[in-house]
Design a protein around this motif. Structure first.
Motif, mmCIF file in Angstrom:
data_model
loop_
_atom_site.group_PDB
_atom_site.id
_atom_site.type_symbol
_atom_site.label_atom_id
_atom_site.label_comp_id
_atom_site.label_asym_id
_atom_site.label_seq_id
_atom_site.Cartn_x
_atom_site.Cartn_y
_atom_site.Cartn_z
ATOM 1 N N ARG A 1 -39.420 4.425 6.298
ATOM 2 C CA ARG A 1 -38.730 3.665 5.757
ATOM 3 C C ARG A 1 -38.603 4.382 4.599
ATOM 4 O O ARG A 1 -40.616 4.142 4.137
ATOM 5 N N ASP B 1 -28.672 1.614 4.703
ATOM 6 C CA ASP B 1 -29.156 1.193 6.009
ATOM 7 C C ASP B 1 -30.535 1.225 6.026
ATOM 8 O O ASP B 1 -31.989 2.064 5.737
ATOM 9 N N ARG C 1 -33.523 3.591 7.282
ATOM 10 C CA ARG C 1 -33.979 4.576 6.636
ATOM 11 C C ARG C 1 -34.609 3.805 5.488
ATOM 12 O O ARG C 1 -35.112 4.653 5.110
ATOM 13 N N ALA D 1 -33.360 13.021 3.025
ATOM 14 C CA ALA D 1 -34.242 13.701 4.083
ATOM 15 C C ALA D 1 -34.695 14.625 4.628
ATOM 16 O O ALA D 1 -36.507 14.743 4.722
#
Length: 145
Positions: free
Chosen positions: A5, A50, A53, A128
Protein backbone atom coordinates in the motif's frame (compact mmCIF):
# COMPACT_ATOMS: atom_id res chain seq x y z
CA UNK A 1 11.03 -4.54 -0.62
CA UNK A 2 7.66 -4.32 -2.38
CA UNK A 3 4.94 -2.49 -0.51
CA UNK A 4 1.33 -3.48 -0.72
CA UNK A 5 0.00 0.00 0.00
CA UNK A 6 1.01 3.55 -0.82
CA UNK A 7 1.11 6.26 1.86
CA UNK A 8 -1.02 9.24 0.71
CA UNK A 9 0.20 12.61 1.99
CA UNK A 10 -2.43 15.33 1.66
CA UNK A 11 -1.10 18.86 1.90
CA UNK A 12 -3.68 21.09 3.53
CA UNK A 13 -2.09 24.44 4.14
CA UNK A 14 -3.19 27.70 2.66
CA UNK A 15 -4.34 31.03 3.91
CA UNK A 16 -7.77 31.07 2.32
CA UNK A 17 -7.17 34.30 0.41
CA UNK A 18 -7.71 33.28 -3.22
CA UNK A 19 -11.48 32.89 -3.15
CA UNK A 20 -12.31 35.56 -0.62
CA UNK A 21 -14.91 36.20 0.75
CA UNK A 22 -16.09 32.59 0.41
CA UNK A 23 -12.69 31.23 1.43
CA UNK A 24 -10.94 32.87 4.37
CA UNK A 25 -8.24 32.15 6.92
CA UNK A 26 -10.59 30.24 9.22
CA UNK A 27 -12.13 28.24 6.34
CA UNK A 28 -9.83 27.90 3.29
CA UNK A 29 -11.07 26.43 0.01
CA UNK A 30 -10.04 22.83 0.77
CA UNK A 31 -12.56 22.83 3.62
CA UNK A 32 -15.42 24.02 1.38
CA UNK A 33 -17.71 22.10 -0.98
CA UNK A 34 -16.89 24.00 -4.17
CA UNK A 35 -17.12 21.33 -6.86
CA UNK A 36 -19.77 18.94 -5.57
CA UNK A 37 -21.44 17.74 -2.39
CA UNK A 38 -18.17 16.98 -0.58
CA UNK A 39 -15.55 19.42 0.58
CA UNK A 40 -12.39 19.43 -1.47
CA UNK A 41 -10.37 17.69 1.24
CA UNK A 42 -13.03 14.98 1.62
CA UNK A 43 -12.99 14.41 -2.14
CA UNK A 44 -9.19 14.17 -2.03
CA UNK A 45 -9.29 11.64 0.81
CA UNK A 46 -11.98 9.65 -1.02
CA UNK A 47 -9.66 9.23 -4.01
CA UNK A 48 -7.23 7.29 -1.80
CA UNK A 49 -9.78 5.44 0.33
CA UNK A 50 -9.13 2.01 -1.20
CA UNK A 51 -7.55 0.20 1.75
CA UNK A 52 -6.17 -2.48 -0.57
CA UNK A 53 -4.03 0.14 -2.35
CA UNK A 54 -3.47 2.87 0.24
CA UNK A 55 -2.60 3.39 3.87
CA UNK A 56 -4.84 5.89 5.69
CA UNK A 57 -3.85 9.39 4.56
CA UNK A 58 -1.44 11.61 6.42
CA UNK A 59 -2.71 15.18 6.31
CA UNK A 60 -0.16 17.95 6.82
CA UNK A 61 -1.87 21.06 8.14
CA UNK A 62 -1.54 23.94 10.54
CA UNK A 63 -2.94 24.17 14.06
CA UNK A 64 -5.82 26.45 13.00
CA UNK A 65 -7.34 23.79 10.73
CA UNK A 66 -6.54 20.56 12.56
CA UNK A 67 -9.89 20.40 14.36
CA UNK A 68 -12.08 20.93 11.32
CA UNK A 69 -10.01 18.49 9.25
CA UNK A 70 -10.44 15.88 11.99
CA UNK A 71 -14.21 16.56 11.89
CA UNK A 72 -14.33 16.25 8.12
CA UNK A 73 -12.11 13.19 7.71
CA UNK A 74 -12.72 11.31 10.93
CA UNK A 75 -10.31 9.24 12.95
CA UNK A 76 -8.90 7.22 10.06
CA UNK A 77 -6.81 10.11 8.78
CA UNK A 78 -3.54 10.86 10.52
CA UNK A 79 -2.82 14.53 11.12
CA UNK A 80 0.63 16.05 11.14
CA UNK A 81 0.39 19.59 12.48
CA UNK A 82 3.15 21.91 11.32
CA UNK A 83 4.45 24.20 14.05
CA UNK A 84 4.62 27.01 11.47
CA UNK A 85 3.59 27.27 7.82
CA UNK A 86 6.67 27.07 5.61
CA UNK A 87 5.18 26.17 2.21
CA UNK A 88 5.20 22.97 0.18
CA UNK A 89 8.75 21.58 0.31
CA UNK A 90 9.09 21.75 4.12
CA UNK A 91 5.63 20.17 4.50
CA UNK A 92 6.66 17.28 2.25
CA UNK A 93 9.95 16.92 4.14
CA UNK A 94 8.10 16.80 7.46
CA UNK A 95 5.73 14.13 6.16
CA UNK A 96 8.62 12.13 4.71
CA UNK A 97 10.47 12.15 8.02
CA UNK A 98 7.34 11.18 9.94
CA UNK A 99 6.53 8.28 7.62
CA UNK A 100 10.15 7.12 7.41
CA UNK A 101 10.03 6.61 11.17
CA UNK A 102 7.07 4.23 10.66
CA UNK A 103 8.16 2.65 7.38
CA UNK A 104 11.70 3.39 6.13
CA UNK A 105 10.78 2.13 2.65
CA UNK A 106 7.47 4.01 2.45
CA UNK A 107 6.20 4.90 -1.00
CA UNK A 108 4.48 8.28 -0.79
CA UNK A 109 1.81 9.87 -2.96
CA UNK A 110 1.90 13.61 -2.23
CA UNK A 111 -1.23 15.46 -3.27
CA UNK A 112 -2.83 18.84 -2.67
CA UNK A 113 -6.08 18.96 -0.74
CA UNK A 114 -7.80 21.45 -3.01
CA UNK A 115 -7.74 20.10 -6.56
CA UNK A 116 -10.72 19.07 -8.63
CA UNK A 117 -10.04 15.81 -10.49
CA UNK A 118 -12.34 15.25 -13.46
CA UNK A 119 -11.29 11.64 -14.05
CA UNK A 120 -10.27 9.86 -10.82
CA UNK A 121 -9.86 6.53 -12.64
CA UNK A 122 -7.23 8.03 -14.93
CA UNK A 123 -5.44 9.53 -11.91
CA UNK A 124 -5.37 6.14 -10.15
CA UNK A 125 -4.03 4.48 -13.31
CA UNK A 126 -1.21 7.05 -13.37
CA UNK A 127 -0.54 6.47 -9.67
CA UNK A 128 -0.34 2.71 -10.22
CA UNK A 129 2.06 3.17 -13.13
CA UNK A 130 4.24 5.60 -11.16
CA UNK A 131 4.27 3.27 -8.15
CA UNK A 132 5.49 0.44 -10.34
CA UNK A 133 8.33 2.56 -11.68
CA UNK A 134 9.22 3.80 -8.20
CA UNK A 135 9.34 0.27 -6.82
CA UNK A 136 11.58 -1.05 -9.59
CA UNK A 137 13.94 1.94 -9.61
CA UNK A 138 14.34 2.32 -5.86
CA UNK A 139 17.94 1.99 -4.63
CA UNK A 140 18.66 -1.33 -3.01
CA UNK A 141 20.61 -1.49 0.24
CA UNK A 142 22.51 -4.55 1.25
CA UNK A 143 22.36 -5.82 4.81
CA UNK A 144 25.01 -4.31 7.04
CA UNK A 145 25.41 -1.12 5.05
Amino acid sequence: MQHDRIWPVILSGGAGTRLWPLSRASLPKQLLALAGPDTMIRATAARVADAARFQPPLVVTGPAHAGIIREQLGETARLLVEPAARNTAPAIALATLALAAIDPQALLLVMPSDHQVANPERLMAAVAAAAGVAETSRPRRECGR
